[in-house]
Design a protein around this motif. Sequence first.
Motif, PDB file in Angstrom:
ATOM      1  N   GLU A 247       0.922  -1.226   0.033  1.00  0.00           N
ATOM      2  CA  GLU A 247       0.065  -0.039  -0.012  1.00  0.00           C
ATOM      3  C   GLU A 247       0.766   1.529   0.011  1.00  0.00           C
ATOM      4  O   GLU A 247       0.579   2.159  -0.485  1.00  0.00           O
ATOM      5  N   PHE A 287      -4.717   1.604  -7.272  1.00  0.00           N
ATOM      6  CA  PHE A 287      -5.963   1.049  -6.749  1.00  0.00           C
ATOM      7  C   PHE A 287      -5.771  -0.492  -6.694  1.00  0.00           C
ATOM      8  O   PHE A 287      -6.347  -0.928  -5.496  1.00  0.00           O
ATOM      9  N   TYR A 288      -5.098  -1.105  -7.476  1.00  0.00           N
ATOM     10  CA  TYR A 288      -4.862  -2.455  -7.317  1.00  0.00           C
ATOM     11  C   TYR A 288      -4.242  -2.765  -6.025  1.00  0.00           C
ATOM     12  O   TYR A 288      -4.596  -3.837  -5.257  1.00  0.00           O
ATOM     13  N   ARG A 291      -6.114  -2.003  -2.994  1.00  0.00           N
ATOM     14  CA  ARG A 291      -7.194  -3.180  -2.712  1.00  0.00           C
ATOM     15  C   ARG A 291      -6.773  -4.555  -1.989  1.00  0.00           C
ATOM     16  O   ARG A 291      -7.432  -5.001  -1.560  1.00  0.00           O
ATOM     17  N   SER A 292      -5.562  -4.654  -2.894  1.00  0.00           N
ATOM     18  CA  SER A 292      -5.112  -6.172  -2.296  1.00  0.00           C
ATOM     19  C   SER A 292      -4.239  -6.010  -0.920  1.00  0.00           C
ATOM     20  O   SER A 292      -4.093  -6.850  -0.335  1.00  0.00           O
TER      21      SER A 292
END
Length: 292
Positions: A247, A287-288, A291-292
Motif C-alpha cells: 500500500e 488502486f490494485y 485493494r490488495s
Amino acid sequence: MKINYSNPHFLMLLYTVLVSGSFHIGHVLVNYMDSTVLTFVRFLLGSVLFGVYVFPRYKVRLPSLSDLARYFAISASMIFYFWAMFEALRYTTPLNTAITYTVVPLFSAVYGIFLLKERVSFVKFAVLFAAMLGAVWVIIDGSLSRLAELDFNKGDLIFLAGCLCIGLYSPLSKKLHKTEPMPVLTLWTMITGTVWLLLIANVKILKINFSALDTAFFAGVAYITVFATIATFFIVQYSSKKLPVSEVMSYIYLTPVFVIIIQALIGKRLPHTAVIPGVAASVVATFYFLRS
C-alpha cells in the motif's frame, strides 16, 4: 470534513504531492548550476538538517571501515538517482520524469528477488509491468512510430538509468542494514553521499558564486531538501509501520496524476490526450495495490 493528519493514507497522499512538486522545482533549479553541484548542495544541507534531528536522539558512533563500506554502497544508488533527475530535467519534462518514476517498484521487486530471495506473485509482477508500460507510453508521447524508431528523449533515458539505481536503494538498504536505527542508517547514507559528490564535483563546487544566486534558487533548494527529502523520509517511515508495504508503494503510481494537477495550477501546457492510457495505467496500479 475534519482531516486526520496522522492517517497514513493522508500522509502518503502528501508524500506523493511533495515528490511531484520536486520534479517541477528541479526543472527550475537546473538552470542555475551543474547537476552534480546541485545534488551536492541537496545532500550537504540534508545531512546537516537530518543530523540536527538524529544526533540528540540516537547514539551515533563513528562507523567502522566495514560500516562505511555499507553506507557508501547504499548512497551510491541515491546520488546517481538525484543527479540523473536534475540532469534529465534539462532535456525532458516533469511529467515524463514522474511517469518514469513509476517503474521504480518494478526494479525494486526484481532486485529483491536476487538480493533478498523475495517472492513476487505473477499478478503483482504483471501490475508492476503494466505500470512500466504506461511509463513507456508517456515517454514516447503516445506514438507507436516513435517507439519503432527508438526516438527517445535523452533526458528520459538518463532518468530511466537513475530509476534503475534508486530501485536498488530499498533492497540494498534492507540487505546491508545491521543493528543501527533506520534514521542513523539514513544519516550516514546522506553523509557518505555528500562525500561521494564532493570527490566528484570538487572543482565545479569551488567555481560556484553562491552569493550571486537569487532567492528563488534558495527557496527551491529548501523545498527539495526539507520537504522532498527529509519530510518524505519521515512520512514513509511512519506509514510503513501502519500500512502494508504494497500500500505504501502503491502511492508512487499517483505521482504523474499530481504532476499534471500541478502543471494545470501553474499554467503549464497539459500533455497530449494520447498519453492518457499511460497515466491511467498508473492510477489502476495504485488502486490494485490499495485493494490488495
